[in-house]
Design a protein around this motif. Structure first.
Motif, PDB file in Angstrom:
ATOM      1  N   TRP A 105       0.848  -1.191   0.000  1.00 52.44           N
ATOM      2  CA  TRP A 105       0.000   0.000   0.000  1.00 52.44           C
ATOM      3  C   TRP A 105       0.883   1.240   0.000  1.00 52.44           C
ATOM      4  N   ILE A 106       0.590   2.186  -0.883  1.00 51.76           N
ATOM      5  CA  ILE A 106       1.322   3.458  -0.917  1.00 51.76           C
ATOM      6  C   ILE A 106       0.376   4.550  -0.432  1.00 51.76           C
ATOM      7  N   GLU A 107       0.778   5.269   0.589  1.00 52.28           N
ATOM      8  CA  GLU A 107      -0.058   6.348   1.110  1.00 52.28           C
ATOM      9  C   GLU A 107      -0.109   7.508   0.119  1.00 52.28           C
ATOM     10  N   GLY A 108      -1.269   8.110   0.015  1.00 50.65           N
ATOM     11  CA  GLY A 108      -1.441   9.261  -0.863  1.00 50.65           C
ATOM     12  C   GLY A 108      -2.867   9.344  -1.346  1.00 50.65           C
ATOM     13  N   GLU A 109      -3.137  10.302  -2.185  1.00 51.99           N
ATOM     14  CA  GLU A 109      -4.457  10.461  -2.770  1.00 51.99           C
ATOM     15  C   GLU A 109      -4.313  10.835  -4.231  1.00 51.99           C
ATOM     16  N   THR A 110      -5.340  10.528  -5.004  1.00 50.85           N
ATOM     17  CA  THR A 110      -5.277  10.871  -6.419  1.00 50.85           C
ATOM     18  C   THR A 110      -5.366  12.387  -6.585  1.00 50.85           C
ATOM     19  N   PRO A 111      -4.662  12.936  -7.560  1.00 48.91           N
ATOM     20  CA  PRO A 111      -4.682  14.386  -7.749  1.00 48.91           C
ATOM     21  C   PRO A 111      -6.009  14.868  -8.315  1.00 48.91           C
ATOM     22  N   ALA A 112      -6.302  16.143  -8.046  1.00 49.76           N
ATOM     23  CA  ALA A 112      -7.495  16.763  -8.613  1.00 49.76           C
ATOM     24  C   ALA A 112      -7.357  16.856 -10.134  1.00 49.76           C
ATOM     25  N   VAL A 113      -8.489  16.864 -10.817  1.00 49.79           N
ATOM     26  CA  VAL A 113      -8.510  17.007 -12.282  1.00 49.79           C
ATOM     27  C   VAL A 113      -9.480  18.111 -12.660  1.00 49.79           C
ATOM     28  N   PRO A 114      -8.977  19.151 -13.368  1.00 43.24           N
ATOM     29  CA  PRO A 114      -7.560  19.416 -13.607  1.00 43.24           C
ATOM     30  C   PRO A 114      -6.919  20.001 -12.360  1.00 43.24           C
ATOM     31  N   LEU A 115      -5.601  19.926 -12.282  1.00 39.27           N
ATOM     32  CA  LEU A 115      -4.896  20.518 -11.153  1.00 39.27           C
ATOM     33  C   LEU A 115      -4.925  22.037 -11.255  1.00 39.27           C
ATOM     34  N   PRO A 116      -5.095  22.732 -10.128  1.00 41.06           N
ATOM     35  CA  PRO A 116      -5.056  24.196 -10.178  1.00 41.06           C
ATOM     36  C   PRO A 116      -3.651  24.677 -10.516  1.00 41.06           C
ATOM     37  N   SER A 117      -3.574  25.748 -11.286  1.00 37.26           N
ATOM     38  CA  SER A 117      -2.267  26.280 -11.670  1.00 37.26           C
ATOM     39  C   SER A 117      -1.550  26.850 -10.455  1.00 37.26           C
ATOM     40  N   GLY A 118      -0.252  26.703 -10.426  1.00 40.11           N
ATOM     41  CA  GLY A 118       0.543  27.227  -9.332  1.00 40.11           C
ATOM     42  C   GLY A 118       1.863  26.487  -9.225  1.00 40.11           C
ATOM     43  N   PRO A 119       2.730  26.899  -8.303  1.00 43.92           N
ATOM     44  CA  PRO A 119       4.053  26.281  -8.186  1.00 43.92           C
ATOM     45  C   PRO A 119       3.999  24.779  -7.926  1.00 43.92           C
ATOM     46  N   THR A 120       3.035  24.332  -7.114  1.00 46.16           N
ATOM     47  CA  THR A 120       2.947  22.905  -6.810  1.00 46.16           C
ATOM     48  C   THR A 120       2.611  22.103  -8.054  1.00 46.16           C
ATOM     49  N   THR A 121       1.682  22.591  -8.853  1.00 42.09           N
ATOM     50  CA  THR A 121       1.313  21.886 -10.073  1.00 42.09           C
ATOM     51  C   THR A 121       2.469  21.863 -11.054  1.00 42.09           C
ATOM     52  N   THR A 122       3.200  22.949 -11.145  1.00 46.68           N
ATOM     53  CA  THR A 122       4.375  22.972 -12.014  1.00 46.68           C
ATOM     54  C   THR A 122       5.403  21.947 -11.553  1.00 46.68           C
ATOM     55  N   ALA A 123       5.588  21.832 -10.231  1.00 44.62           N
ATOM     56  CA  ALA A 123       6.518  20.830  -9.702  1.00 44.62           C
ATOM     57  C   ALA A 123       6.046  19.420 -10.033  1.00 44.62           C
ATOM     58  N   LEU A 124       4.739  19.182  -9.945  1.00 47.51           N
ATOM     59  CA  LEU A 124       4.207  17.869 -10.296  1.00 47.51           C
ATOM     60  C   LEU A 124       4.379  17.579 -11.787  1.00 47.51           C
ATOM     61  N   ALA A 125       4.248  18.611 -12.615  1.00 43.64           N
ATOM     62  CA  ALA A 125       4.467  18.427 -14.053  1.00 43.64           C
ATOM     63  C   ALA A 125       5.902  17.974 -14.315  1.00 43.64           C
ATOM     64  N   VAL A 126       6.842  18.533 -13.566  1.00 41.50           N
ATOM     65  CA  VAL A 126       8.241  18.120 -13.704  1.00 41.50           C
ATOM     66  C   VAL A 126       8.413  16.682 -13.220  1.00 41.50           C
ATOM     67  N   GLU A 127       7.828  16.354 -12.063  1.00 37.62           N
ATOM     68  CA  GLU A 127       7.988  15.009 -11.504  1.00 37.62           C
ATOM     69  C   GLU A 127       7.385  13.942 -12.415  1.00 37.62           C
ATOM     70  N   LEU A 128       6.181  14.197 -12.910  1.00 37.12           N
ATOM     71  CA  LEU A 128       5.546  13.222 -13.789  1.00 37.12           C
ATOM     72  C   LEU A 128       6.282  13.134 -15.121  1.00 37.12           C
ATOM     73  N   GLY A 129       6.733  14.272 -15.622  1.00 44.33           N
ATOM     74  CA  GLY A 129       7.527  14.261 -16.840  1.00 44.33           C
ATOM     75  C   GLY A 129       8.807  13.472 -16.680  1.00 44.33           C
ATOM     76  N   GLU A 130       9.414  13.551 -15.509  1.00 47.23           N
ATOM     77  CA  GLU A 130      10.641  12.802 -15.260  1.00 47.23           C
ATOM     78  C   GLU A 130      10.362  11.298 -15.251  1.00 47.23           C
TER      79      GLU A 130
END
Length: 312
Positions: free
Chosen positions: A102-127
């Motif tokens: 089991w991995i702790e966490g929750e599914t992200p909102a769709v669509p994600l609100p714009s902001g620094p956190t979403t940009t960071a997630l875009a980098v992480e998922l892109g990686e």
């Protein structure tokens, strides 16, 4: 959910656990509503989950996940479920099933609100997408039929099928999608260049429902896990980018694209796959998975908005 759904009950899961994982059989067991269209999911105690295929033939993805997740896990930068037990088919249940971490966490909102956190997630998922496509493909993976997916093939092989799904979309009540623009867009994909590429690893269902995020606050979320490695495939990698249209607005979508380092031709093919997956979803899951349909509607509209200048 499907016409050929297998009957899965709490009693059945207990029986299977007692047979193949007796040390785990008395743990608290809770069926989860977040299970997807391919598997029923139970939480087992605090740190495990049980995945059981909904339909006949689901053993293939369970077997593939068990085999290849162990190979993949140390080679990418995000957690994936570890397969702890694989149960074999029997008279009680005709498919393989699995106990996974089991991995702790929750599914992200769709669509994600714009902001620094979403940009960071875009980098992480892109990686993660970039890492998958850069990994070597072992010869036995290239030859594994469980890793062959139509989504890792060419668009031209599904063009007629998607035209059929588009026709069925006209019968979906309350579908707020410009189907005339959708038809024009899909017709335009006939001319998309799809150059030959060497087969790569790809997660063919890298969408919000298969991602987990976590953090101390909503404004500080990071990518915690990628789920459903039964969606792994070897083939053309464009379909591994489809989450960009579901999750991100235009600016963060571009961040994701730059992180993966994708050229114009492949980006257009990936966009078409995001649209195709959405169009297949509406007629089939409109009543059974409204949340999934809402997510895919976000993606389909984002595709049409991005392609609109070419459609006018």
């Amino acid at each position: 959910m499907h016409d050929d759904d297998l009957p899965i009950t709490d009693k059945l899961v207990r029986t299977l656990l007692r047979r193949d994982a007796p040390a785990l059989a008395d743990r608290p067991l809770q069926r989860l509503d977040v299970a997807g269209s391919s598997n029923v999911l139970y939480r087992l105690g605090d740190d495990l989950a049980v995945r059981l295929p909904r339909q006949p033939g689901g053993s293939a993805s369970i077997k593939a996940e068990a085999r290849w997740s162990r190979w993949l896990a140390p080679r990418i930068s995000v957690a994936v479920p570890e397969v702890m037990v694989v149960g074999e088919p029997d008279a009680e249940f005709p498919e393989r099933w699995a106990v996974v971490s089991w991995i702790e966490g929750e599914t992200p909102a769709v669509p994600l609100p714009s902001g620094p956190t979403t940009t960071a997630l875009a980098v992480e998922l892109g990686e993660v997408a970039r890492q998958l496509r850069s990994l070597p493909v072992p010869s036995d993976a290239a030859a594994d039929p469980a890793l062959a997916s139509y989504r890792a093939g060419r668009l031209r092989d599904v063009r007629d099928e998607i035209n059929d799904w588009l026709a069925r979309c006209r019968e979906v009540p309350g579908l707020e999608l410009d189907l005339a623009a959708a038809a024009r867009y899909w017709a335009s994909t006939a001319d998309l260049p799809e150059p030959d590429v060497a087969p790569t690893w790809v997660h063919a269902d890298l969408l919000a429902e298969n991602l987990l995020v976590r953090g101390p606050a909503a404004a500080d979320r990071t990518l915690a896990g990628v789920l459903d490695l039964g969606g792994l495939a070897v083939g053309r990698p464009a379909v591994g980018l489809v989450g960009a249209w579901e999750l991100f607005g235009p600016a963060d979508r571009e961040v994701f694209r730059r992180t993966v380092d994708v050229g114009d031709d492949e980006w257009q093919v990936a966009r078409a796959w995001a649209f195709a997956i959405a169009v297949m979803t509406f007629p089939y899951y409109w009543r059974t998975m409204p949340g999934r349909c809402r997510h895919r509607l976000v993606a389909a509209r984002a595709v049409l908005d991005e392609a609109r200048s070419a459609l006018l």
